[in-house]
Design a protein around this motif. Structure first.
Motif, PDB file in Angstrom:
ATOM      1  N   ARG A   2       0.843  -1.190   0.000  1.00 16.05           N
ATOM      2  CA  ARG A   2       0.000   0.000   0.000  1.00 16.05           C
ATOM      3  C   ARG A   2       0.878   1.238   0.000  1.00 16.05           C
ATOM      4  NH1 ARG A   2      -4.789  -1.449   4.432  1.00 16.05           N
ATOM      5  NH2 ARG A   2      -5.753  -3.118   3.223  1.00 16.05           N
ATOM      6  N   THR A   3       0.348   2.284  -0.610  1.00 17.06           N
ATOM      7  CA  THR A   3       1.094   3.537  -0.669  1.00 17.06           C
ATOM      8  C   THR A   3       0.231   4.672  -0.138  1.00 17.06           C
ATOM      9  OG1 THR A   3       0.329   4.028  -2.915  1.00 17.06           O
ATOM     10  CG2 THR A   3       2.353   2.747  -2.695  1.00 17.06           C
ATOM     11  N   ALA A   4       0.877   5.714   0.268  1.00 17.61           N
ATOM     12  CA  ALA A   4       0.199   6.949   0.682  1.00 17.61           C
ATOM     13  C   ALA A   4       0.749   8.076  -0.172  1.00 17.61           C
ATOM     14  CB  ALA A   4       0.435   7.229   2.161  1.00 17.61           C
ATOM     15  N   ASN A   5      -0.143   8.863  -0.752  1.00 11.76           N
ATOM     16  CA  ASN A   5       0.283   9.930  -1.646  1.00 11.76           C
ATOM     17  C   ASN A   5      -0.606  11.145  -1.426  1.00 11.76           C
ATOM     18  OD1 ASN A   5       1.867  11.126  -3.588  1.00 11.76           O
ATOM     19  ND2 ASN A   5       1.423   9.615  -5.188  1.00 11.76           N
ATOM     20  N   SER A   6      -0.223  12.268  -1.992  1.00  9.48           N
ATOM     21  CA  SER A   6      -1.043  13.477  -1.875  1.00  9.48           C
ATOM     22  C   SER A   6      -0.905  14.298  -3.146  1.00  9.48           C
ATOM     23  CB  SER A   6      -0.623  14.322  -0.665  1.00  9.48           C
ATOM     24  OG  SER A   6       0.691  14.808  -0.830  1.00  9.48           O
ATOM     25  N   PHE A   7      -1.999  14.989  -3.493  1.00  5.82           N
ATOM     26  CA  PHE A   7      -2.010  15.883  -4.642  1.00  5.82           C
ATOM     27  C   PHE A   7      -3.117  16.899  -4.444  1.00  5.82           C
ATOM     28  CE2 PHE A   7      -3.466  16.932  -9.004  1.00  5.82           C
ATOM     29  CZ  PHE A   7      -2.300  17.549  -9.451  1.00  5.82           C
ATOM     30  N   ASN A   8      -2.801  18.146  -4.725  1.00  2.00           N
ATOM     31  CA  ASN A   8      -3.790  19.225  -4.611  1.00  2.00           C
ATOM     32  C   ASN A   8      -4.414  19.236  -3.208  1.00  2.00           C
ATOM     33  OD1 ASN A   8      -5.249  21.425  -5.598  1.00  2.00           O
ATOM     34  ND2 ASN A   8      -6.963  20.132  -6.250  1.00  2.00           N
ATOM     35  N   ASN A   9      -3.563  19.037  -2.204  1.00  2.00           N
ATOM     36  CA  ASN A   9      -3.983  19.041  -0.800  1.00  2.00           C
ATOM     37  C   ASN A   9      -4.922  17.893  -0.447  1.00  2.00           C
ATOM     38  OD1 ASN A   9      -2.531  21.447  -0.185  1.00  2.00           O
ATOM     39  ND2 ASN A   9      -4.191  22.657  -1.099  1.00  2.00           N
ATOM     40  N   GLU A  10      -4.925  16.855  -1.262  1.00  6.28           N
ATOM     41  CA  GLU A  10      -5.748  15.678  -0.980  1.00  6.28           C
ATOM     42  C   GLU A  10      -4.831  14.477  -0.754  1.00  6.28           C
ATOM     43  OE1 GLU A  10      -9.165  12.805  -3.021  1.00  6.28           O
ATOM     44  OE2 GLU A  10      -8.437  14.595  -4.072  1.00  6.28           O
ATOM     45  N   PHE A  11      -5.048  13.767   0.340  1.00  3.99           N
ATOM     46  CA  PHE A  11      -4.289  12.568   0.640  1.00  3.99           C
ATOM     47  C   PHE A  11      -5.098  11.343   0.212  1.00  3.99           C
ATOM     48  CE2 PHE A  11      -2.614  15.811   3.408  1.00  3.99           C
ATOM     49  CZ  PHE A  11      -1.246  15.574   3.395  1.00  3.99           C
ATOM     50  N   PHE A  12      -4.418  10.379  -0.395  1.00  2.19           N
ATOM     51  CA  PHE A  12      -5.119   9.203  -0.867  1.00  2.19           C
ATOM     52  C   PHE A  12      -4.212   7.986  -0.787  1.00  2.19           C
ATOM     53  CE2 PHE A  12      -3.231  11.489  -4.370  1.00  2.19           C
ATOM     54  CZ  PHE A  12      -2.616  10.511  -5.152  1.00  2.19           C
ATOM     55  N   ARG A  13      -4.841   6.815  -0.761  1.00  2.00           N
ATOM     56  CA  ARG A  13      -4.124   5.548  -0.638  1.00  2.00           C
ATOM     57  C   ARG A  13      -4.124   4.824  -1.967  1.00  2.00           C
ATOM     58  NH1 ARG A  13      -6.502   0.394   2.294  1.00  2.00           N
ATOM     59  NH2 ARG A  13      -6.768  -0.234   0.138  1.00  2.00           N
ATOM     60  N   GLY A  14      -2.999   4.210  -2.297  1.00  2.00           N
ATOM     61  CA  GLY A  14      -2.899   3.382  -3.489  1.00  2.00           C
ATOM     62  C   GLY A  14      -2.591   1.949  -3.114  1.00  2.00           C
ATOM     63  N   ASP A  15      -2.844   1.050  -4.038  1.00  2.00           N
ATOM     64  CA  ASP A  15      -2.571  -0.368  -3.833  1.00  2.00           C
ATOM     65  C   ASP A  15      -1.717  -0.881  -4.988  1.00  2.00           C
ATOM     66  OD1 ASP A  15      -4.358  -1.192  -1.447  1.00  2.00           O
ATOM     67  OD2 ASP A  15      -5.715  -0.060  -2.736  1.00  2.00           O
ATOM     68  N   GLY A  16      -0.653  -1.599  -4.637  1.00  2.00           N
ATOM     69  CA  GLY A  16       0.255  -2.109  -5.656  1.00  2.00           C
ATOM     70  C   GLY A  16       0.446  -3.607  -5.561  1.00  2.00           C
ATOM     71  N   SER A  17       0.818  -4.208  -6.669  1.00  2.00           N
ATOM     72  CA  SER A  17       1.099  -5.642  -6.699  1.00  2.00           C
ATOM     73  C   SER A  17       2.285  -5.899  -7.616  1.00  2.00           C
ATOM     74  CB  SER A  17      -0.123  -6.428  -7.178  1.00  2.00           C
ATOM     75  OG  SER A  17      -0.461  -6.089  -8.509  1.00  2.00           O
ATOM     76  N   LEU A  18       3.033  -6.939  -7.281  1.00  2.00           N
ATOM     77  CA  LEU A  18       4.217  -7.338  -8.039  1.00  2.00           C
ATOM     78  C   LEU A  18       4.150  -8.834  -8.312  1.00  2.00           C
ATOM     79  CD1 LEU A  18       6.875  -5.534  -5.809  1.00  2.00           C
ATOM     80  CD2 LEU A  18       6.032  -4.718  -8.013  1.00  2.00           C
ATOM     81  N   VAL A  19       4.528  -9.226  -9.506  1.00  2.00           N
ATOM     82  CA  VAL A  19       4.618 -10.643  -9.855  1.00  2.00           C
ATOM     83  C   VAL A  19       5.826 -10.830 -10.760  1.00  2.00           C
ATOM     84  CG1 VAL A  19       3.536 -12.587 -11.037  1.00  2.00           C
ATOM     85  CG2 VAL A  19       2.130 -11.021  -9.709  1.00  2.00           C
ATOM     86  N   TYR A  20       6.659 -11.827 -10.449  1.00  2.00           N
ATOM     87  CA  TYR A  20       7.722 -12.179 -11.384  1.00  2.00           C
ATOM     88  C   TYR A  20       7.710 -13.686 -11.628  1.00  2.00           C
ATOM     89  CZ  TYR A  20      10.775 -13.726  -7.484  1.00  2.00           C
ATOM     90  OH  TYR A  20      11.296 -14.371  -6.396  1.00  2.00           O
ATOM     91  N   ASN A  21       8.091 -14.058 -12.830  1.00  2.00           N
ATOM     92  CA  ASN A  21       8.207 -15.453 -13.224  1.00  2.00           C
ATOM     93  C   ASN A  21       9.475 -15.611 -14.054  1.00  2.00           C
ATOM     94  OD1 ASN A  21       5.549 -17.046 -12.570  1.00  2.00           O
ATOM     95  ND2 ASN A  21       4.886 -15.036 -13.336  1.00  2.00           N
TER      96      ASN A  21
END
Length: 803
Positions: A592-611
């Motif tokens: 999970r990530t935390a970011n902000s833009f234009n005075n708004e804070f928001f959460r992101g979700d990330g995933s990684l896969v390698y083969n």
């Protein structure tokens, strides 16, 4: 819409007598299919002398009886009235009239207009017209107090004078609609209209719904006209279009007209119209390649309130006449310009000053408290003939790559007839369209006149601001000022990558680090192979779970699993033992990530896969020294949801897929302290290369450089009880990352390098189990903790089977 259908019904009895008595239908006949579940079919090409061969056309439904699910079909010939249902007092529900040819005066799904009853409702009736000609076409109409709901007309061809989704004299109409497409034509009656009962009609085209009597008391207020709509597309040609129209004091709320495709309207377009009632929340949307030659009103009323109506003009649409948000000032009506809309020959007005009875004059203090009629420009540039009567002109988005006239967003052709002295110019939150590369030093005009005359813009009415953002990738500062010619000018002074893009680079660095962790599993597999007794072919598998935090700007935390399966062999040589194996590897992680833009804070979700897969080998001498190495390659997929936002608050994610290549080389020496105890001192070097990538987010281009990781690990491991079925080991190590830099550009603006360079420390404890020297099975379990550049812990479970 018929002014007195009951009179025509009386006439239909005469026509019906002829119809039932002789089996013929005359050109002046009226045809109904009103009995419940009774379908009839008027045969193709019926004329006055055709024999119906015993086909019975049913009479109207009896008083207070429901007419439901009837169908009438006409494919040729001539008729006066053709309705699927007509009732007196009863409801008409779900009836359908279909027309594919012929000529009729009135074509309807249903009408409640026969007998003494006056409370029948018309609900979900429809007309489907693909060809032929008609004067009046209506989905459903009620002449009493019954409601008119969700009736419709769909017209894909043919020609009509007037078309109504729903019509009522004395009640409300809700959710009725008209959809016209193909090459259908609606001419309107206008001056060339036909006469009815000696009075020439005044109807004009397409109506989502209509109420009242054009010849009656126009001050009477009936039920409202709500959420009715008209949609015109294809190559249809229309005279005039109204989302809803009231001849009296009916409130007209939330109705709409949408023009798309290559549709043309030769006359006017109204989102909502009421002669004396209030008109609120109606919309007109003109897009595609549609053309309107007449006037456009979001909402219209001579004396009623006209509030929050909207006209949207976008796409490649063309409007030639006057465009009005409404007919009253200070009432939040809007005109929005976007896309490549052509309004070069149009006049834009916040409200129709000729119609309004309300004064437009306001003091500055009143302006501060007012929310008046607004012109919003979003991604559009072009010219207009004149512009007047707006409380505010608001610039929200600029498409810098497509400015049409002298690097100007809004060009006013006739400055003498345009007066902006009493208009607020809002350039407070100007932003640039996604995908546009912005450079410092860029200068453009926001408003200018084509005749170089001043537009009387009052500096006190200008809401100055600074350039904030472009898409999701760029932000910066600028200055705004009024030049000597009275034009509003914007100059960009500085541009850089948006702060929120740093997170994308951080994610990239951590994704590469996650792939690096897989090399540890390969080295561990080689260690375990060397600890098991026996020679020959061996299969091995390991699962590695970890929770790690990496010291980048956001201290990203990853929960992940890695696994490896393979087959190998161990062989005894003269000077020692040689082990090798081929393997397949897989890893998956999320964060999970935390970011902000234009005075708004928001959460992101990330995933990684390698083969991927590879080969590994080790050689251990009888003296205790050993050497090991591996090669690996595969694909890394990285995905983020809600990683970035634009100025509107919309969230965006991205996907990236790149190849990776890796190798490792290790040397060490196992020192035997006694029969059951040993110390392993080692050094291992890991190299991983991740290819670069590029992708778009909301039209903005992101470019990843390749990432090279070079890590050196120095450590020692202490093993006890190694001759027992249960043995344990303990270890510590120091690791240093020499590179690990993640470089990225967003719209050619460099983002600060995210680096994994630095020291980490590792401590481990493990347990190995081999039932006995004859058993083919061996198991290994270990736990590790990390500190420094990498923080967290991991667990590893391995199993080996010796054939």
């Amino acid at each position: 819409m018929k002014n007195n259908l009951q009179q025509k019904v009386a006439l239909s009895l005469l026509a019906g007598a002829m119809l039932f008595g002789t089996g013929y239908i005359a050109n002046t006949s009226i045809a109904y299919a009103a009995s419940a579940s009774k379908d009839i079919n008027i045969q193709p090409n019926i004329s006055a002398d055709d024999n119906l061969d015993g086909l019975t056309v049913s009479k109207q439904a009896e008083n207070n009886k429901k007419a439901e699910n009837n169908t009438i079909i006409i494919s040729g010939g001539k008729a006066y009235d053709v309705y699927a249902a007509v009732t007196g007092g009863g409801d008409a529900v779900g009836n359908t009239a279909q027309m594919s040819g012929g000529t009729v005066a009135y074509l309807g799904g249903a009408a409640t207009d026969y007998g003494d009853g006056d409370d029948g409702s018309v609900i979900s009736n429809k007309v489907i017209m693909s060809d032929g000609k008609a004067q009046e076409v209506v989905g459903g109409e009620a002449f009493g107090t019954g409601t008119v709901e969700t009736n419709c007309v769909t017209m894909t061809g043919g020609e009509a004078q007037n078309v109504y989704g729903g019509a009522t004299y004395n009640s409300s109409a809700t959710g009725n609609y008209v959809e016209i497409s193909g090459k259908a034509i609606v001419t309107g009656s206008g001056d060339n209209g036909y006469e009815e009962d000696g009075v020439k009609t005044t109807n004009k085209g397409v109506y989502g719904a209509i109420s009242g009597d054009p010849k009656g008391d126009n001050e009477v207020t009936f039920g409202s006209l709500e959420n009715n709509s008209v949609k015109i597309s294809g190559a249809a040609h229309i005279s005039n279009a109204y989302g809803a129209y009231s001849f009296g004091g009916t409130d007209v709320i939330g109705n709409s007209v949408e023009l798309m495709g290559n549709a043309t309207v030769s006359g006017d377009v109204y989102g909502g119209y009421s002669k004396t009632g209030s008109v609120t929340g109606n919309t007109v949307k003109i897009g595609g390649n549609a053309t309107v030659s007449g006037n456009v009103y979001g909402g219209y009323s001579k004396t009623g309130a006209v509030i929050s109506n909207i006209v949207d003009i976008g796409g490649n649409a063309t409007v030639i006449g006057n465009v009005y948000g409404g007919t009253a000032p200070n009432t939040e009506n809007e005109i929005n310009l976007s896309g490549n809309a052509n309004v070069d020959n149009a006049n834009l007005f916040g409200y129709d000053k000729k119609t309004s009875t309300v004064s437009f004059s306001r003091t500055l203090s009143q302006k501060a408290d007012s929310s008046g009629n607004i012109l919003t420009i979003k991604g559009w540039s072009g010219s207009v003939k004149q512009i007047n009567n707006f409380y505010e002109i608001r610039f929200t988005e600029i498409d810098l790559d497509n400015l049409k006239y002298n690097n100007t967003v809004l060009t006013v052709g006739n400055s003498e007839k345009s007066d902006l002295s009493n208009t607020v110019i809002n350039v407070k939150d100007v932003n640039f369209k996604s995908g546009t590369e912005i450079n410092a030093g860029t200068t453009l005009n926001l408003i200018a006149s084509s005749d170089s005359k001043k537009l009387n813009i009052d500096k006190e009415n200008v809401k100055f601001g600074s350039f904030m953002a472009a898409g999701v990738a760029q932000e910066g500062t600028g200055e705004l000022y009024i030049d000597d010619n009275g034009n509003i000018v914007q100059k960009i002074t500085e541009v850089h990558a948006s702060g929120q893009t740093h997170l994308v680079a951080e994610n990239r660095a951590v994704a590469a680090a996650f792939v690096n962790q897989g090399s540890e599993l390969i080295a561990d597999a080689l260690d375990t192979l060397s600890r098991t007794d026996g020679y020959g072919v061996k299969t091995f598998a390991a699962v590695y779970g970890n929770h790690s935090k990496y010291d980048v700007n956001s201290d990203l935390k990853i929960n992940g699993w890695s696994s490896i399966v393979g087959v190998g062999s161990e062989k005894q040589l003269a000077q020692g033992d040689f082990s090798w194996g081929v393997f397949y590897e897989n890893g998956s992680g999320n964060y999970r990530t935390a970011n902000s833009f234009n005075n708004e804070f928001f959460r992101g979700d990330g995933s990684l896969v390698y083969n991927g897969g590879g080969i590994a080998a080790s050689y251990a001498k009888k003296s205790g020294s050993y050497t090991e190495a591996s090669l690996r390659a595969g694909m890394l997929k990285s995905e983020m949801d809600n990683a970035l936002k634009d100025i509107t608050g919309a969230g965006y994610g991205y996907k990236s897929e790149t190849a990776y290549y890796g190798a490792h080389l290790g040397i060490g020496k196992i020192l035997t302290l006694n029969e059951s105890t040993s110390v392993d001192v080692y050094g291992k070097f890991f190299h991983t290369y991740n290819e670069g990538d590029n992708f778009d987010v909301a039209g903005d281009k992101f470019e990843f450089d390749s990432i090279t990781s070079d890590r050196l690990r120095l450590g020692t491991r202490y093993t006890v009880n190694k001759n027992n079925k249960w043995s344990s080991y303990y270890g510590i190590a120091w690791e240093y990352e020499f590179n690990g830099d993640a470089d990225m550009k967003a719209m050619n603006k460099a983002v600060p390098t995210q680096s994994m360079q630095g020291s980490s420390y590792m401590a481990e404890i493990g347990l190995n189990y081999q039932p006995n020297t004859a058993s083919p099975w061996s198991f290994d379990l270990s736990m590790r903790g990390y500190a420094g550049e990498r923080e967290g812990f991991s667990g590893n479970v391995q199993a080996i089977y010796n054939f």
